[in-house]
Motif scaffolding. Structure first.
Motif, PDB file in Angstrom:
ATOM      1  N   ALA A  86       0.834  -1.201   0.000  1.00  0.00           N
ATOM      2  CA  ALA A  86       0.000   0.000   0.000  1.00  0.00           C
ATOM      3  C   ALA A  86       0.870   1.253   0.000  1.00  0.00           C
ATOM      4  CB  ALA A  86      -0.933  -0.013   1.208  1.00  0.00           C
ATOM      5  N   GLY A  87       2.014   1.192   0.677  1.00  0.00           N
ATOM      6  CA  GLY A  87       2.909   2.344   0.701  1.00  0.00           C
ATOM      7  C   GLY A  87       3.470   2.673  -0.671  1.00  0.00           C
ATOM      8  N   ALA A  88       3.876   1.646  -1.415  1.00  0.00           N
ATOM      9  CA  ALA A  88       4.388   1.867  -2.766  1.00  0.00           C
ATOM     10  C   ALA A  88       3.292   2.389  -3.680  1.00  0.00           C
ATOM     11  CB  ALA A  88       4.978   0.577  -3.321  1.00  0.00           C
ATOM     12  N   MET A  89       2.049   1.903  -3.483  1.00  0.00           N
ATOM     13  CA  MET A  89       0.932   2.380  -4.300  1.00  0.00           C
ATOM     14  C   MET A  89       0.651   3.856  -4.022  1.00  0.00           C
ATOM     15  SD  MET A  89      -1.058   1.325  -6.687  1.00  0.00           S
ATOM     16  CE  MET A  89      -0.730  -0.442  -6.486  1.00  0.00           C
ATOM     17  N   GLU A  90       0.742   4.240  -2.770  1.00  0.00           N
ATOM     18  CA  GLU A  90       0.529   5.648  -2.426  1.00  0.00           C
ATOM     19  C   GLU A  90       1.606   6.532  -3.060  1.00  0.00           C
ATOM     20  OE1 GLU A  90      -0.370   8.418   1.500  1.00  0.00           O
ATOM     21  OE2 GLU A  90       0.739   6.537   1.743  1.00  0.00           O
ATOM     22  N   THR A  91       2.861   6.081  -2.993  1.00  0.00           N
ATOM     23  CA  THR A  91       3.946   6.836  -3.625  1.00  0.00           C
ATOM     24  C   THR A  91       3.720   6.963  -5.121  1.00  0.00           C
ATOM     25  OG1 THR A  91       5.527   6.065  -1.960  1.00  0.00           O
ATOM     26  CG2 THR A  91       6.442   6.889  -4.044  1.00  0.00           C
ATOM     27  N   LEU A  92       3.263   5.864  -5.747  1.00  0.00           N
ATOM     28  CA  LEU A  92       3.006   5.876  -7.184  1.00  0.00           C
ATOM     29  C   LEU A  92       1.919   6.875  -7.548  1.00  0.00           C
ATOM     30  CD1 LEU A  92       3.223   4.772 -10.072  1.00  0.00           C
ATOM     31  CD2 LEU A  92       1.670   2.924  -9.399  1.00  0.00           C
ATOM     32  N   ILE A  93       0.785   6.808  -6.876  1.00  0.00           N
ATOM     33  CA  ILE A  93      -0.344   7.667  -7.251  1.00  0.00           C
ATOM     34  C   ILE A  93      -0.037   9.130  -6.954  1.00  0.00           C
ATOM     35  CG2 ILE A  93      -2.769   8.194  -6.740  1.00  0.00           C
ATOM     36  CD1 ILE A  93      -3.210   5.176  -6.402  1.00  0.00           C
ATOM     37  N   LYS A 123      -7.444  -1.789   2.167  1.00  0.00           N
ATOM     38  CA  LYS A 123      -7.842  -0.504   2.750  1.00  0.00           C
ATOM     39  C   LYS A 123      -6.770   0.525   2.448  1.00  0.00           C
ATOM     40  CE  LYS A 123      -9.070   1.800   7.071  1.00  0.00           C
ATOM     41  NZ  LYS A 123      -8.103   2.920   6.881  1.00  0.00           N
ATOM     42  N   GLY A 124      -5.496   0.120   2.530  1.00  0.00           N
ATOM     43  CA  GLY A 124      -4.401   1.019   2.196  1.00  0.00           C
ATOM     44  C   GLY A 124      -4.429   1.453   0.746  1.00  0.00           C
ATOM     45  N   PHE A 125      -4.788   0.540  -0.163  1.00  0.00           N
ATOM     46  CA  PHE A 125      -4.924   0.912  -1.576  1.00  0.00           C
ATOM     47  C   PHE A 125      -6.002   1.988  -1.743  1.00  0.00           C
ATOM     48  CE2 PHE A 125      -3.420  -3.571  -3.050  1.00  0.00           C
ATOM     49  CZ  PHE A 125      -2.097  -3.161  -2.963  1.00  0.00           C
ATOM     50  N   ARG A 126      -7.118   1.807  -1.028  1.00  0.00           N
ATOM     51  CA  ARG A 126      -8.190   2.796  -1.115  1.00  0.00           C
ATOM     52  C   ARG A 126      -7.705   4.149  -0.584  1.00  0.00           C
ATOM     53  NH1 ARG A 126     -13.688   3.725  -2.916  1.00  0.00           N
ATOM     54  NH2 ARG A 126     -13.720   5.943  -2.507  1.00  0.00           N
ATOM     55  N   ASP A 127      -7.026   4.138   0.551  1.00  0.00           N
ATOM     56  CA  ASP A 127      -6.519   5.379   1.128  1.00  0.00           C
ATOM     57  C   ASP A 127      -5.490   6.033   0.207  1.00  0.00           C
ATOM     58  OD1 ASP A 127      -8.125   4.905   3.322  1.00  0.00           O
ATOM     59  OD2 ASP A 127      -6.507   4.088   4.561  1.00  0.00           O
ATOM     60  N   ALA A 128      -4.784   5.220  -0.579  1.00  0.00           N
ATOM     61  CA  ALA A 128      -3.771   5.748  -1.496  1.00  0.00           C
ATOM     62  C   ALA A 128      -4.385   6.455  -2.701  1.00  0.00           C
ATOM     63  CB  ALA A 128      -2.856   4.624  -1.971  1.00  0.00           C
ATOM     64  N   GLY A 129      -5.671   6.213  -2.964  1.00  0.00           N
ATOM     65  CA  GLY A 129      -6.331   6.881  -4.080  1.00  0.00           C
ATOM     66  C   GLY A 129      -6.981   5.963  -5.088  1.00  0.00           C
ATOM     67  N   VAL A 130      -6.795   4.646  -4.955  1.00  0.00           N
ATOM     68  CA  VAL A 130      -7.487   3.701  -5.841  1.00  0.00           C
ATOM     69  C   VAL A 130      -8.988   3.755  -5.503  1.00  0.00           C
ATOM     70  CG1 VAL A 130      -7.767   1.271  -6.465  1.00  0.00           C
ATOM     71  CG2 VAL A 130      -5.477   2.197  -6.013  1.00  0.00           C
ATOM     72  N   ASN A 131      -9.836   3.881  -6.512  1.00  0.00           N
ATOM     73  CA  ASN A 131     -11.278   3.926  -6.241  1.00  0.00           C
ATOM     74  C   ASN A 131     -12.073   2.883  -7.029  1.00  0.00           C
ATOM     75  OD1 ASN A 131     -11.409   5.119  -8.846  1.00  0.00           O
ATOM     76  ND2 ASN A 131     -11.347   7.183  -7.960  1.00  0.00           N
ATOM     77  N   ARG A 132     -11.372   2.005  -7.737  1.00  0.00           N
ATOM     78  CA  ARG A 132     -12.045   0.928  -8.461  1.00  0.00           C
ATOM     79  C   ARG A 132     -11.121  -0.291  -8.482  1.00  0.00           C
ATOM     80  NH1 ARG A 132     -12.474  -1.069 -13.871  1.00  0.00           N
ATOM     81  NH2 ARG A 132     -14.560  -1.837 -14.339  1.00  0.00           N
ATOM     82  N   GLU A 162     -15.476 -10.390  -0.869  1.00  0.00           N
ATOM     83  CA  GLU A 162     -15.978  -9.811   0.373  1.00  0.00           C
ATOM     84  C   GLU A 162     -15.076  -8.672   0.863  1.00  0.00           C
ATOM     85  OE1 GLU A 162     -16.123 -13.257   2.808  1.00  0.00           O
ATOM     86  OE2 GLU A 162     -17.929 -14.078   1.850  1.00  0.00           O
ATOM     87  N   ILE A 163     -13.760  -8.880   0.809  1.00  0.00           N
ATOM     88  CA  ILE A 163     -12.826  -7.830   1.222  1.00  0.00           C
ATOM     89  C   ILE A 163     -12.938  -6.622   0.293  1.00  0.00           C
ATOM     90  CG2 ILE A 163     -10.371  -7.229   1.380  1.00  0.00           C
ATOM     91  CD1 ILE A 163      -9.856 -10.080   2.358  1.00  0.00           C
ATOM     92  N   ALA A 164     -13.014  -6.878  -1.012  1.00  0.00           N
ATOM     93  CA  ALA A 164     -13.102  -5.785  -1.983  1.00  0.00           C
ATOM     94  C   ALA A 164     -14.322  -4.914  -1.715  1.00  0.00           C
ATOM     95  CB  ALA A 164     -13.155  -6.354  -3.396  1.00  0.00           C
ATOM     96  N   LEU A 165     -15.464  -5.541  -1.483  1.00  0.00           N
ATOM     97  CA  LEU A 165     -16.701  -4.781  -1.290  1.00  0.00           C
ATOM     98  C   LEU A 165     -16.750  -4.103   0.071  1.00  0.00           C
ATOM     99  CD1 LEU A 165     -19.203  -7.263  -2.958  1.00  0.00           C
ATOM    100  CD2 LEU A 165     -18.421  -5.059  -3.847  1.00  0.00           C
ATOM    101  N   THR A 166     -15.893  -4.519   0.975  1.00  0.00           N
ATOM    102  CA  THR A 166     -15.785  -3.827   2.260  1.00  0.00           C
ATOM    103  C   THR A 166     -15.149  -2.449   2.087  1.00  0.00           C
ATOM    104  OG1 THR A 166     -15.580  -5.903   3.485  1.00  0.00           O
ATOM    105  CG2 THR A 166     -14.778  -3.916   4.585  1.00  0.00           C
ATOM    106  N   HIS A 167     -14.225  -2.341   1.143  1.00  0.00           N
ATOM    107  CA  HIS A 167     -13.452  -1.110   0.995  1.00  0.00           C
ATOM    108  C   HIS A 167     -13.754  -0.320  -0.275  1.00  0.00           C
ATOM    109  CE1 HIS A 167     -11.163  -2.363   4.458  1.00  0.00           C
ATOM    110  NE2 HIS A 167     -10.785  -3.479   3.864  1.00  0.00           N
ATOM    111  N   PHE A 168     -14.416  -0.941  -1.257  1.00  0.00           N
ATOM    112  CA  PHE A 168     -14.654  -0.280  -2.542  1.00  0.00           C
ATOM    113  C   PHE A 168     -16.116  -0.397  -2.962  1.00  0.00           C
ATOM    114  CE2 PHE A 168     -10.183  -1.311  -2.435  1.00  0.00           C
ATOM    115  CZ  PHE A 168      -9.568  -0.216  -3.021  1.00  0.00           C
ATOM    116  N   ASP A 169     -16.645   0.708  -3.490  1.00  0.00           N
ATOM    117  CA  ASP A 169     -18.007   0.699  -4.024  1.00  0.00           C
ATOM    118  C   ASP A 169     -18.032   0.238  -5.480  1.00  0.00           C
ATOM    119  OD1 ASP A 169     -19.023   1.771  -1.628  1.00  0.00           O
ATOM    120  OD2 ASP A 169     -18.537   3.808  -2.296  1.00  0.00           O
TER     121      ASP A 169
END
Length: 393
Positions: A86-93, A123-132, A162-169
Motif C-alpha cells: 500500500a505504501g508503494a501504491m501511495e507513492t506511485l499515485i 484498505k491502504g490501496f483505497r486510502d492511497a487513491g485507488v477507487n475501483r 468480500e474484502i473488496a466490497l468492504t473497501h470499494f463501491d
C-alpha cells in the motif's frame, strides 16, 4: 466530455480526444497457462520502490507529448499490481498526480488477484487513491481454477470479493466460461455466485487459446465444443439482462451508469499514455496518431529507462490503417457510436468507409441512421467478419 481545440489541419484532427494513463506492473506469483499478457513470475520478490521511480522517469520522457492535457482515468494493470505494498501504491499515485493533470474525480482502477488479498492492504490501496478494483476471479469452482493454473481456490475467491466490497463501491469481477470439463449449469453457477454479492460490473470472457501461451502448445482436454460454448454465452447474457445489467461491450456488463470509464476511452478510440514494462500507448497530435510500446522484459525496460529511452518503438499509424483501427475498437460497443466520432478521432471523412458500411449493412452486420452506427446481434456474434470489411478499405 471536454477536449482541447486545435488549429484545423488538412487531413488532421481538429480536437484531441480524451486522455487516459495505463501503468503496467509485470510481475505475478505464477504465470497462468492461458495468459498472453506481459507477465513474469516473481522469483525472490522485486524492487517495488525502484520500479516506481522507473515509472516516474518513464513518464517524464512522455510529458512533452501530452503537456497540459487532463487525464480522465488511470488503470494500473499487469501482471498482478496488487502484489505491491500500500505504501508503494501511495507513492506511485501521488507521483503521478504531481506530474500530470489528473482529474480530481478520475477513475483509478487497480487489477488484483484473489491470492494477494489482505484486508488492511486493500484498505491502504483505497486510502492511497485507488477507487475501483478489477478482480481476476475466473471461476469459483476449485477444479476449474486448478485447470486454469490459478493460485487461489474457491474460498479465497469468495473472500477476495468480500474484502473488496468492504473497501470499494466500484468493483469488477472477471469470469471465464467454456472451461475444461465445464457444463452449462456450472458456468451459470459461477455467474450466480458473482451476482449474489451485489456487484455492479462483470466481464465475461470465453477461454481462448492464445498464441505464445502454454495452452496453445499443450491445449487442455475436454473443452466445450462451439455449440455448447455458444449456449453458455447466450445463457450468461440472458441471466445478466434479467439481473438488470447492460451489455455495453463485447465482454463487459454493468448496472446502469457503472461502465468502466477507462475501457470506454479505449473503445471510443481515445488516447492513452502507456508506461511500465511492455505497456502500449496511443497519442494523437494535430497531424498524426502515434502508437508506442515499452520494452517487455523488466530488466531490459529498467535498463532502457536508465538510458532515457524507455520506448522500444514509436510508430505513426498509417492513414490507410486508421479506419480499421477505429472500427476494431468502436464496433465492440453493443450500442454503437455516434457517426461524427469517426472524423473527430481519425481526421478522415466518413465517406471514406461508405462502401464498407454499405456492405456490412447489406450482410446484416450493422444498422445505422443519420447519427449512429451500431453492430447488430449478428454483427456482435461475428465481429471478426464485420471488421474484415474495414480492413479491405
Amino acid at each position: 466530455m471536454s477536449t482541447i481545440a486545435l488549429t484545423p489541419m488538412l487531413g488532421g484532427l481538429r480536437e484531441l480526444p480524451p486522455l487516459s494513463l495505463y501503468v503496467h506492473v509485470p510481475w505475478c506469483v505464477r504465470k497462468c497457462p492461458y495468459c498472453d499478457f506481459n507477465s513474469h513470475e516473481v522469483k525472490g520478490g522485486f524492487d517495488e520502490d525502484g520500479y516506481v521511480q522507473a515509472l516516474f522517469a518513464d513518464l517524464e520522457t512522455e510529458l512533452p507529448n501530452v503537456w497540459g492535457r487532463p487525464v480522465r482515468t488511470v488503470f494500473i494493470g499487469g501482471g498482478t499490481p496488487s502484489l505491491m505494498s500500500a505504501g508503494a501504491m501511495e507513492t506511485l499515485i501521488q507521483g503521478l498526480r504531481a506530474r500530470l493533470r489528473i482529474d480530481p474525480d478520475a477513475e483509478i482502477t487497480l487489477e488484483a488477484n484473489p491470492g494477494t488479498f489482505e484486508s488492511d492492504k486493500f484498505k491502504g490501496f483505497r486510502d492511497a487513491g485507488v477507487n475501483r478494483l478489477s478482480i481476476g476471479i475466473q471461476s469459483f469452482e476449485p477444479a476449474k481454477l486448478a485447470s486454469l493454473g490459478r493460485i487461489h481456490n474457491g474460498d479465497e475467491a469468495r473472500r477476495a470479493v468480500e474484502i473488496a466490497l468492504t473497501h470499494f463501491d466500484n468493483v469488477n469481477l472477471d469470469l471465464m466460461y467454456a472451461l475444461p470439463h465445464q457444463t452449462l449449469v456450472q458456468a451459470l453457477a459461477d455467474l450466480d455466485t458473482a451476482l449474489s454479492y451485489g456487484i455492479t460490473h462483470l466481464s465475461a470472457y470465453h477461454l481462448t487459446l492464445e498464441p505464445n501461451t502454454l495452452f496453445a502448445v499443450q491445449p487442455p482436454a475436454n473443452l466445450p465444443d462451439d455449440e455448447l460454448s455458444a449456449d453458455m454465452q447466450e445463457a450468461i447474457e440472458q441471466r445478466l439482462t434479467e439481473a438488470g445489467f447492460e451489455h455495453y461491450e463485447t465482454s463487459a456488463f454493468c448496472m446502469p451508469g457503472k461502465q468502466s470509464r477507462h475501457n470506454l476511452n479505449y473503445w471510443q478510440f481515445g488516447d492513452y499514455l502507456g508506461i511500465g514494462a511492455g505497456a502500449h500507448g496511443k497519442i494523437s497530435y494535430p497531424d498524426r496518431i502515434e502508437r508506442t510500446m515499452r520494452f517487455k522484459q523488466p530488466t531490459a525496460y529498467l535498463k532502457a529507462v536508465a538510458e532515457g529511452a524507455p520506448a522500444q518503438s514509436r510508430s505513426k499509424v498509417a492513414r490507410a490503417g486508421l479506419p480499421f483501427e477505429f472500427m476494431m475498437n468502436l464496433l465492440r460497443l453493443t450500442g454503437g457510436f455516434e457517426a461524427r466520432l469517426f472524423a473527430e478521432r481519425t481526421g478522415l471523412p466518413l465517406v471514406l468507409i461508405e462502401p464498407a458500411l454499405r456492405e456490412a449493412e447489406a450482410q446484416g452486420l450493422i444498422e445505422r441512421d443519420l447519427t449512429c452506427i451500431r453492430p447488430t446481434l449478428q454483427g456482435q456474434r461475428f465481429l471478426n467478419d464485420l471488421l474484415t470489411l474495414f480492413l479491405k478499405e
